[in-house]
Motif scaffolding. Sequence first.
Motif, PDB file in Angstrom:
ATOM      1  N   SER A  31       0.835  -1.213   0.000  1.00 36.20           N
ATOM      2  CA  SER A  31       0.000   0.000   0.000  1.00 36.20           C
ATOM      3  C   SER A  31       0.860   1.250   0.000  1.00 36.20           C
ATOM      4  O   SER A  31       0.332   2.356  -0.030  1.00 36.20           O
ATOM      5  CB  SER A  31      -0.844   0.050   1.286  1.00 36.20           C
ATOM      6  N   ILE A  60      -2.388   4.876   5.995  1.00 37.70           N
ATOM      7  CA  ILE A  60      -3.039   3.823   5.215  1.00 37.70           C
ATOM      8  C   ILE A  60      -2.212   3.507   3.962  1.00 37.70           C
ATOM      9  O   ILE A  60      -2.313   2.424   3.403  1.00 37.70           O
ATOM     10  CB  ILE A  60      -4.491   4.222   4.833  1.00 37.70           C
ATOM     11  N   HIS A 104      -4.928  -3.153   7.204  1.00 39.22           N
ATOM     12  CA  HIS A 104      -5.482  -1.852   6.825  1.00 39.22           C
ATOM     13  C   HIS A 104      -6.996  -1.757   7.059  1.00 39.22           C
ATOM     14  O   HIS A 104      -7.616  -0.809   6.598  1.00 39.22           O
ATOM     15  CB  HIS A 104      -5.167  -1.551   5.360  1.00 39.22           C
ATOM     16  N   HIS A 114       3.430   1.950   9.321  1.00 39.22           N
ATOM     17  CA  HIS A 114       1.964   1.940   9.303  1.00 39.22           C
ATOM     18  C   HIS A 114       1.410   1.595  10.683  1.00 39.22           C
ATOM     19  O   HIS A 114       0.525   2.268  11.208  1.00 39.22           O
ATOM     20  CB  HIS A 114       1.444   0.916   8.273  1.00 39.22           C
TER      21      HIS A 114
END
Length: 420
Positions: free
Chosen positions: A84, A106, A368, A113
Motif C-alpha cells: 500500500s 493507510i 489496513h 503503518h
Amino acid sequence: MSQAVAEPQADIDHTKRAWSMPLEDINPADKRLFEADAIWPYFERLRKESPVHKSYDEEFGAFWSVTRYEDIMAVDTNHHVFSSDWTHGGITLSDGLEDFQLPMFIAMDPPKHDEQRKTVQPIVAPANLKNWEGLIRERTGKVLDSLPRGETFDWVDKVSIELTTMMLATLFDFPFEDRRKLTFWSDMATTASEDVEGGEEAQKAHLLECLEYFTRLWNERVNSETPGNDLITMLTRGESTKNMDPMEYLGNIVLLIVGGNDTTRNSMTASVYALNKFPAEYDKLIANPDLIPNLSSEIIRWQTPLAHMRRTALEDIELNGAQIKKGDKVAMWYVSGNRDTEVFENPDEVIIDRANARRQMSFGYGIHRCVGNRLGELQIKILWEEILKRFPKIEVMAEPTRSSGCFVKGYTYMPVRIPA
C-alpha cells in the motif's frame, strides 16, 4: 486499446453492452459508469469470465482488476506481496500529483503503518464510542427535528453531511463554526483534478489551506498544558507522528477527514435511497426496529462507499490463474466483492435481515481494515433509531445525483420529502 465505454446515456443498455463487448475492453475504472450507476453488469461479467482482469484506463494506465470476494481477500491479507506504500503508488489507481505526494498511514507498509495507526486508534476504542453515544443521539435528534415537513429538501446536505461533519469536528476538536471546511477539504482530496474548478493548481491551493489551518491547531495543541482527547493532540504526542514533516501531517489529516466523512455520509444517504428502492424492506424495518444494527451492515455492503483500494505487487505472483508481475498495479474492487453471488445471495437487493451481512468487505481486511468502522456503524444505527421515532416514511422524490470518480462511491444530491 480502445477506451471501454462511451458516455453513458439513458438509452444505453449496459447489460447488453457489458456482455457483448470484447472482454479486454471492459474498464471498471470508467468514472462515467459510476456516475450513471451502470457498473454492475461489467463487474458481473468480470467475476464470471475474468476475475483477475488486465484492465486499461486512459487516466490510470494498465492495472489488474480483482473482482471476486475470495481473491480480494487474498490480496488484502497479503501485505508482504501487495504493498500500500505511497512510495509504490499508494492506495488509489491514481498515482496522485507528482510534485504533491501525501504520505499517510493507510498508504504505508509496516512497521511505520502500525506505529502511526496505533497513535490514533484509541479515539475509536469501545469505551470512547460509549461516551459519545449520547452526544451523537442528541445531535441526530436535533438535525431530524429541524427538517421541513411536506416539502422537498436535499437529504445529502441537510442530514448526511451535517451529521458526519459534526462528528468529524468533535474528533479533531475543530472549531465548530468552520466545520463545513472539513467537508470541502474531503471533497477536494477525493475529486480528480480535472473535475476541480481551476484544475490541479486550485486543488493544491485548497489542500495547502487545509494544511495551514491544521498547522495552527497543531501549534495550539502541542503547547497546551491540558492535553485533550482529540486526533490532533494524539498526533502531537505519538512517538511516530510528533515529528512528521508538513506533507505527511497533511496526508494523515486528509486520511482521517475522508475516512470519517465520506464513508458514513454516503452510507447514510444510501440507507434512505435503498429503503425507498426496496419498500418491502422499509415495511419490515418499521415492523421490527431490532433489525437496525443488521440494516447498517447490509447498507454498507450494498453501497460500498469506497469502490476500490489499490496495491502494488512487490514480486511476481500468480492469482487465480493470472500472472501478476512485480510493479503491477492491482485494484481490489470491494464494490464487486460485495456483490459476489458465491458469498451473497441476490446481492443486488437490500435484504435488511440478511444472515451474513456482516461479511461485507467495505472496511477492508488485514492490517489496513478501517480503524473507524464501529463509529460509522454506530452513527447509522442511531440515525435510524431516531428516524423511526419521528417519521412514518422518508420519500425519495427523484434519482440521486452520484459523485464523480471510481474511488469514493457516493451521492452529491438526493431530493426527499417527509410527509406532512
